[in-house]
Enzyme design. Structure first.
Site, mmCIF file in Angstrom:
data_model
loop_
_atom_site.group_PDB
_atom_site.id
_atom_site.type_symbol
_atom_site.label_atom_id
_atom_site.label_comp_id
_atom_site.label_asym_id
_atom_site.label_seq_id
_atom_site.Cartn_x
_atom_site.Cartn_y
_atom_site.Cartn_z
ATOM 1 N N ARG A 82 -6.604 10.343 15.255
ATOM 2 C CA ARG A 82 -7.126 10.544 13.915
ATOM 3 C C ARG A 82 -7.823 9.269 13.468
ATOM 4 N NH1 ARG A 82 -3.866 8.949 8.817
ATOM 5 N NH2 ARG A 82 -5.729 8.438 7.660
ATOM 6 N N HIS A 126 -11.616 7.770 3.955
ATOM 7 C CA HIS A 126 -10.451 6.885 3.928
ATOM 8 C C HIS A 126 -10.831 5.643 3.114
ATOM 9 C CE1 HIS A 126 -6.550 5.817 6.176
ATOM 10 N NE2 HIS A 126 -6.713 4.880 5.250
ATOM 11 N N GLU A 171 -4.961 10.277 1.525
ATOM 12 C CA GLU A 171 -4.142 9.746 0.451
ATOM 13 C C GLU A 171 -4.860 9.650 -0.898
ATOM 14 O OE1 GLU A 171 -1.067 7.040 3.107
ATOM 15 O OE2 GLU A 171 -2.598 6.018 1.914
ATOM 16 N N ASN A 292 1.469 11.677 5.202
ATOM 17 C CA ASN A 292 1.718 10.260 5.465
ATOM 18 C C ASN A 292 2.999 9.880 4.742
ATOM 19 O OD1 ASN A 292 -0.768 10.295 6.710
ATOM 20 N ND2 ASN A 292 -1.769 8.928 5.244
ATOM 21 N N TYR A 294 6.202 6.740 4.614
ATOM 22 C CA TYR A 294 6.772 5.476 5.061
ATOM 23 C C TYR A 294 8.177 5.264 4.516
ATOM 24 C CZ TYR A 294 2.148 4.310 6.826
ATOM 25 O OH TYR A 294 0.970 4.317 7.533
ATOM 26 N N GLU A 351 0.530 9.719 9.418
ATOM 27 C CA GLU A 351 0.834 8.282 9.370
ATOM 28 C C GLU A 351 2.339 8.117 9.225
ATOM 29 O OE1 GLU A 351 -1.082 5.608 6.637
ATOM 30 O OE2 GLU A 351 -3.040 6.551 6.907
#
Length: 444
Positions: A82, A126, A171, A292, A294, A351
């Site tokens: 990606r 992005h 995002e 995504n 984290y 991600e």
């Protein structure tokens, strides 16, 4: 050989996809070459605000070294890559005449990927908005939806014969809340934020239709950053602040895009920017949900901030990465389950990764044990979610390479591959071989 065990993948689909992710501004460099126009991040870097006064001018020099980087991916064994298109590289003014040299670069990259047996996953945006469009109002201008659709049409018609996987945006909650002109950098009015959110959503819907119309067999989604928003204390004000941030961070984009309505708590604020038919323009059929993730974020009330929140203290004893992000695999599993239940779409994790300040040892090796442990625990959590029926179909590590990490510049490293920024030499870290082993073991 690493002694870090491989995670459990028994509940993942037989056709599960393993990949890596990057983005254009973070790795390409060559910001003034072959007709590329400036982006808002080029201009922002010139302000000297980035840590160590870093810029994206060279980054990882992927523009000149993409063949070397595709060879790394082939050695890694990923099935998919990606990446994003730099809008100002192919449309220097953001609209109007296309730049053939920029288009040709992505032709070469796509062809190199296909020759290596790697499927290209192309993200249209992005964060590197052409500066020329920023000067026309950027995302504050409703015309952005049309400009974005025109850009998407150029990309789709040029690459759609070889690329089938398209993401509209990466995002949107992050670049709206924490962009160069909003959020913590500029206490702009809330009205500007809501205008931006709505225009970004309109652009998404327009791009879905354009790509669908121009690419036979297109598979389309949007990539959403979702992190649980937790109060820093049990106080009522902190709980309210966390709930408010959760709406803007986690729901302001996927809800209208996938469910056809803004969250109840923000509808009155969006109303002044809503025109008849807008919600149907935004809520277009998509094929998958890009996630995504984290870590959770901890939130406190802050009356001086635009949305009444700020990041607060983390509870004592919470495990942290070296860059102070909480390590909480269960939050990942819970997020996967909540996305599955709320949106009912196949999920691709596009991600997930671990930031550190990795350095070579005396032998030149980069031993990143913490990263391997993190990836192991998060893939275990993903497998646990799959075992409970969550339709997760792919996992992409952020990132293939150490790169330009926005306001942190080059001080933080997320890569499976170490980049010496002086020489631009690439050195696979221990996690590179570990992930290669995981991919090999996880294939049927």
């Amino acid at each position: 050989m690493s002694t870090i065990r491989l995670p459990n993948t028994a509940s993942l689909r037989p056709d599960f996809i393993w990949g890596v992710s990057t983005s254009s501004f973070q790795i390409e460099g060559a910001t003034r070459e072959d007709g590329r126009g400036p982006s808002i991040w080029d201009i922002y870097c010139q302000s000297g605000t980035i840590k160590n006064h870093d810029t994206g001018d060279v980054a990882c020099d992927h523009y000149h070294r993409h063949r070397e980087d595709v060879a790394l991916m082939k050695d890694l064994g990923v099935q998919a890559y990606r990446f994003s298109i730099a809008w100002p590289r192919i449309l220097p003014q953001g609209r109007g005449a296309a730049n053939e040299a920029g288009l040709s670069f992505y032709d070469r990259l796509v062809d190199e990927l296909l020759a290596a047996g790697i499927e290209p996953w192309m993200c249209l945006y992005h964060w590197d908005l052409p500066q020329a469009l920023e000067e026309r109002g950027g995302w504050q201008n409703r015309e952005m939806a049309t400009w974005f659709a025109d850009y998407a049409a150029l990309v789709a018609t040029r690459f759609g014969d070889r690329v089938k996987q398209f993401a509209t945006l990466n995002e949107p909650s992050i670049f709206s809340l924490f962009s160069r002109s909003l959020g913590k950098r500029d206490r702009s009015s809330e009205d500007k934020l809501h205008r931006m959110i709505h225009h970004v959503n309109l652009a998404h819907g327009a791009a879905v239709d354009v790509v669908r119309a121009n690419v036979a067999g297109a598979s389309i989604g949007c990539i959403h950053n979702r992190q649980p928003c937790r109060p820093s204390s049990d106080g009522e004000a902190d709980r309210a602040a966390a709930a408010r941030l959760d709406i803007y961070w986690n729901s302001a984009f996927p809800d209208p895009q996938c469910r056809g309505a803004y969250p109840t708590q923000m509808r009155a604020a969006i109303e002044p920017h809503l025109e008849p038919g807008d919600l149907s323009r935004i809520c277009r059929p998509v094929d998958w949900f890009g996630l995504n993730h984290y870590s959770p974020v901890y939130v406190k009330a802050d009356a001086d901030s635009m949305l009444g929140y700020d990041f607060g203290d983390k509870p004592a004893g919470v495990p942290l990465t070296p860059i102070d992000w909480p390590i909480d695999p269960k939050a990942f599993s819970d997020t996967l389950r909540s996305v599955h239940e709320r949106y009912g779409l196949p999920i691709y994790v596009l991600e997930n990764g671990y930031g550190n300040s990795d350095q070579p040892d005396v032998t030149g090796a980069v031993i990143d044990t913490g990263r391997m442990e993190f990836l192991r625990d998060y893939v275990d959590a993903m497998n646990a979610a799959a075992s409970r029926g969550v339709d997760v179909r792919g996992y992409f590590v952020w990132s293939l390479l150490d790169n330009f990490e926005w306001d942190s510049g080059y001080s933080i490293r997320f890569g499976l591959t170490y980049v010496d920024y002086a020489s631009l030499r690439r050195t696979p870290k221990s996690s590179f071989a570990w992930y290669a082993g995981l991919i090999k073991a996880g294939r049927p």
